[in-house]
Design a protein around this motif. Structure first.
Motif, PDB file in Angstrom:
ATOM      1  N   LYS A  29      -3.724   0.662  -2.828  1.00 44.71           N
ATOM      2  CA  LYS A  29      -3.214  -0.704  -2.751  1.00 44.71           C
ATOM      3  C   LYS A  29      -2.643  -1.125  -4.109  1.00 44.71           C
ATOM      4  O   LYS A  29      -3.111  -0.677  -5.149  1.00 44.71           O
ATOM      5  CB  LYS A  29      -4.321  -1.666  -2.333  1.00 44.71           C
ATOM      6  CG  LYS A  29      -4.824  -1.466  -0.908  1.00 44.71           C
ATOM      7  CD  LYS A  29      -5.822  -2.561  -0.525  1.00 44.71           C
ATOM      8  CE  LYS A  29      -6.267  -2.388   0.932  1.00 44.71           C
ATOM      9  NZ  LYS A  29      -7.225  -3.449   1.341  1.00 44.71           N
ATOM     10  N   LEU A  54      -5.641  12.128   3.557  1.00 46.72           N
ATOM     11  CA  LEU A  54      -4.803  10.944   3.365  1.00 46.72           C
ATOM     12  C   LEU A  54      -5.313  10.133   2.189  1.00 46.72           C
ATOM     13  O   LEU A  54      -6.523   9.846   2.083  1.00 46.72           O
ATOM     14  CB  LEU A  54      -4.800  10.089   4.632  1.00 46.72           C
ATOM     15  CG  LEU A  54      -4.041   8.755   4.543  1.00 46.72           C
ATOM     16  CD1 LEU A  54      -2.550   9.001   4.374  1.00 46.72           C
ATOM     17  CD2 LEU A  54      -4.305   7.904   5.791  1.00 46.72           C
ATOM     18  N   THR A  55      -4.395   9.763   1.313  1.00 44.33           N
ATOM     19  CA  THR A  55      -4.716   8.903   0.176  1.00 44.33           C
ATOM     20  C   THR A  55      -4.080   7.547   0.406  1.00 44.33           C
ATOM     21  O   THR A  55      -2.894   7.456   0.742  1.00 44.33           O
ATOM     22  CB  THR A  55      -4.204   9.508  -1.141  1.00 44.33           C
ATOM     23  OG1 THR A  55      -4.750  10.809  -1.301  1.00 44.33           O
ATOM     24  CG2 THR A  55      -4.581   8.633  -2.315  1.00 44.33           C
ATOM     25  N   ARG A  56      -4.855   6.498   0.197  1.00 41.94           N
ATOM     26  CA  ARG A  56      -4.367   5.124   0.424  1.00 41.94           C
ATOM     27  C   ARG A  56      -4.601   4.322  -0.842  1.00 41.94           C
ATOM     28  O   ARG A  56      -5.734   4.186  -1.310  1.00 41.94           O
ATOM     29  CB  ARG A  56      -5.111   4.520   1.593  1.00 41.94           C
ATOM     30  CG  ARG A  56      -4.704   3.096   1.932  1.00 41.94           C
ATOM     31  CD  ARG A  56      -5.484   2.633   3.156  1.00 41.94           C
ATOM     32  NE  ARG A  56      -5.178   1.267   3.502  1.00 41.94           N
ATOM     33  CZ  ARG A  56      -5.745   0.589   4.505  1.00 41.94           C
ATOM     34  NH1 ARG A  56      -6.671   1.201   5.247  1.00 41.94           N
ATOM     35  NH2 ARG A  56      -5.420  -0.661   4.754  1.00 41.94           N
ATOM     36  N   GLU A  64       0.837  -1.181   0.000  1.00 39.92           N
ATOM     37  CA  GLU A  64       0.000   0.000   0.000  1.00 39.92           C
ATOM     38  C   GLU A  64       0.883   1.246   0.000  1.00 39.92           C
ATOM     39  O   GLU A  64       1.995   1.229   0.538  1.00 39.92           O
ATOM     40  CB  GLU A  64      -0.902   0.035   1.245  1.00 39.92           C
ATOM     41  CG  GLU A  64      -1.918  -1.095   1.303  1.00 39.92           C
ATOM     42  CD  GLU A  64      -2.696  -1.068   2.604  1.00 39.92           C
ATOM     43  OE1 GLU A  64      -3.932  -1.010   2.546  1.00 39.92           O
ATOM     44  OE2 GLU A  64      -2.056  -1.098   3.680  1.00 39.92           O
ATOM     45  N   PHE A 103       0.695   5.142   1.293  1.00 37.05           N
ATOM     46  CA  PHE A 103       0.003   6.125   2.119  1.00 37.05           C
ATOM     47  C   PHE A 103       0.589   7.504   1.809  1.00 37.05           C
ATOM     48  O   PHE A 103       1.789   7.711   1.958  1.00 37.05           O
ATOM     49  CB  PHE A 103       0.188   5.811   3.603  1.00 37.05           C
ATOM     50  CG  PHE A 103      -0.356   4.463   4.006  1.00 37.05           C
ATOM     51  CD1 PHE A 103      -1.669   4.327   4.412  1.00 37.05           C
ATOM     52  CD2 PHE A 103       0.455   3.344   3.960  1.00 37.05           C
ATOM     53  CE1 PHE A 103      -2.177   3.098   4.791  1.00 37.05           C
ATOM     54  CE2 PHE A 103      -0.033   2.112   4.329  1.00 37.05           C
ATOM     55  CZ  PHE A 103      -1.362   1.982   4.744  1.00 37.05           C
TER      56      PHE A 103
END
Length: 476
Positions: A218, A214-216, A198, A200
């Motif tokens: 995968k 916040l951008t997450r 991932e 972050f």
């Protein structure tokens, strides 16, 4: 000679390696680079290894002859010791010429290349070696940590990569379950291939600086490329060290010294002329008595205010002259020290080669007198003799740098002291003198200690029984 030279070179190279070990460890250097460094360093050590090896080899050779009574056999056949020494003297002179060639021409080039390689290795960053449970910070703007690494496949597990390239703290982090690391583009780029992870990322640009959303993201597979060109060993400029006096040959060194002395003389002449014109010193020197009488006569007629102005002017004039003189003396001392270092290096190229012949005339007579071969007593005597020779040379060199001795006398000081010793030992060896016979020295020390013991026992008896001393009445 080959045996002792190999031992001497090995010891000197190990000394060089010990001094440079901190700059070599962990750099991931190729074996060819290390081999080149040691080859150039070995070439610079030949003039020092040759005198030591000649000293040791001559003591061992003549010691073996003496111990096995081969010297007695040759002398009984009508050969003088000088005749026995003759082929060895020729060989020592040949080695002396080889040492002079190395000192004058080979060593400057080798020393230049050694300095360049050492500087390149020093500037090279350590090889990338990411170890488990440690934060790796050598790659610029990134911090990397892994949980474990498979030594067989080099697969990494539990990968964390912190991106600081925006200079705003930990605003981006990459977390992966596993991955591989390998280099590309001639080791200029490091590639990370990550799996099951991932990304972050905090958006801190513009209006989002306070909100920091916040951008997450995968991913199944991601490839990261890092520029590691600064880890590679860069070739330094060839002219970077070429101006140093230690990398100049005999001819260039002498030419440099001559030009430096001419420049020094011109600078001092210019300074003298400058002082004379600026402070009118020539007029003062020519008319000192007249100026003194006129000055004191006119000075007494001035009022206190004008006298004070005159005093301040005289004080400023003297202060300026003193400052000019102090500045010139500092420049003069620096220039003289710089010229002295050139002379030291110039004479060193001769003293190291002459040392081969001088130390031969120390070692060969010692071997024939001591009559002990092998690597026992000869090694001890050789190391002591060479250490004394080297220490005297270092003392002379230090005295030359401080101005206590001229470079000519200082650099030849060891040779001046050891040459009479060599002549003395050669004469004693040719006359079969027992001056260094072990039996004679043992007998001499036995007599000395016996005499000391007798005096000690007599003093003890007098202290124990003072009535036995000869005491007479004062009137007698």
């Amino acid at each position: 000679m080959l045996l002792t030279f190999s031992i001497s070179m090995f010891v000197l190279v190990m000394t060089f390696l010990w001094r440079k070990i901190e700059t070599l460890i962990g750099k991931g250097l190729e074996w060819t680079t290390l081999l080149e460094l040691f080859a150039y360093a070995s070439a610079t050590m030949v003039p020092m290894a040759l005198p030591l090896s000649i000293l040791l080899a001559s003591i061992m050779t003549m010691g073996n002859f003496g111990e096995k009574y081969e010297l007695v056999a040759m002398k009984s056949a009508g050969l003088s010791l000088w005749r026995i020494f003759r082929p060895l003297i020729i060989l020592a002179v040949v080695f002396s010429c080889v040492a002079f060639y190395f000192s004058g021409w080979v060593i400057p080039a080798a020393d230049l290349r050694t300095k360049q390689l050492a500087a390149d290795i020093k500037d090279k960053k350590p090889a990338i070696n990411i170890r488990p449970n440690e934060f790796y910070t050598q790659i610029s703007s990134y911090v990397i940590r892994i949980d474990k690494k498979d030594k067989r496949t080099n697969k990494m597990y539990g990968v964390l990569i912190y991106n600081h390239s925006k200079d705003m703290g930990n605003v981006e982090m990459i977390k992966a379950d596993s991955g591989y690391m390998y280099s590309a583009e001639n080791n200029q780029t490091m590639i990370f291939k990550l799996y099951d992870g991932e990304v972050f990322s905090e958006d801190v640009g513009g209006d989002n600086y306070r909100k920091r959303p916040l951008t997450r993201i995968k991913f199944k597979q991601q490839i990261l490329r890092f520029d590691v060109s600064d880890f590679a060993m860069q070739q330094s400029d060839k002219d970077k060290y070429s101006d140093s006096y230690k990398v100049l040959g005999v001819t260039k060194l002498y030419t440099r010294v001559d030009s430096l002395q001419d420049a020094f003389a011109k600078n001092q002449a210019y300074y003298s002329e400058f002082i004379m014109k600026r402070y009118h010193a020539d007029t003062l020197i020519k008319n000192t008595s007249t100026i003194k009488s006129d000055f004191y006569k006119d000075y007494s007629l001035l009022d206190s205010t004008k006298q004070k102005i005159t005093d301040n002017y005289a004080r400023d004039l003297l202060s300026g002259m003193f400052n000019e003189y102090s500045s010139n003396m500092e420049i003069r001392a620096f220039d003289e020290a710089y010229i002295t270092r050139h002379w030291i290096e110039f004479y060193r190229k001769f003293t190291l080669s002459i040392a081969c012949v001088i130390l031969f005339f120390i070692g060969a007579p010692l071997g024939s007198i001591i009559r002990k071969g092998g690597l026992g007593m000869p090694v001890v005597v050789s190391i002591i003799a060479f250490a004394i020779y080297y220490v005297i040379g270092m003392i002379g060199e230090s005295a030359a740098k401080t101005g206590s001795l001229s470079p000519l006398v200082a650099m030849w000081l060891s040779s001046i002291i050891f040459l009479p010793v060599g002549i003395f030992l050669t004469i004693k060896a040719m006359t079969d003198s027992k001056v260094l016979s072990a039996e004679n020295w043992q007998r001499l020390f036995a007599k000395f200690f016996a005499l000391f013991r007798i005096k000690k026992n007599k003093a003890a008896k007098i202290i124990a029984n003072p009535s036995t001393t000869d005491t007479k009445p004062k009137d007698e």
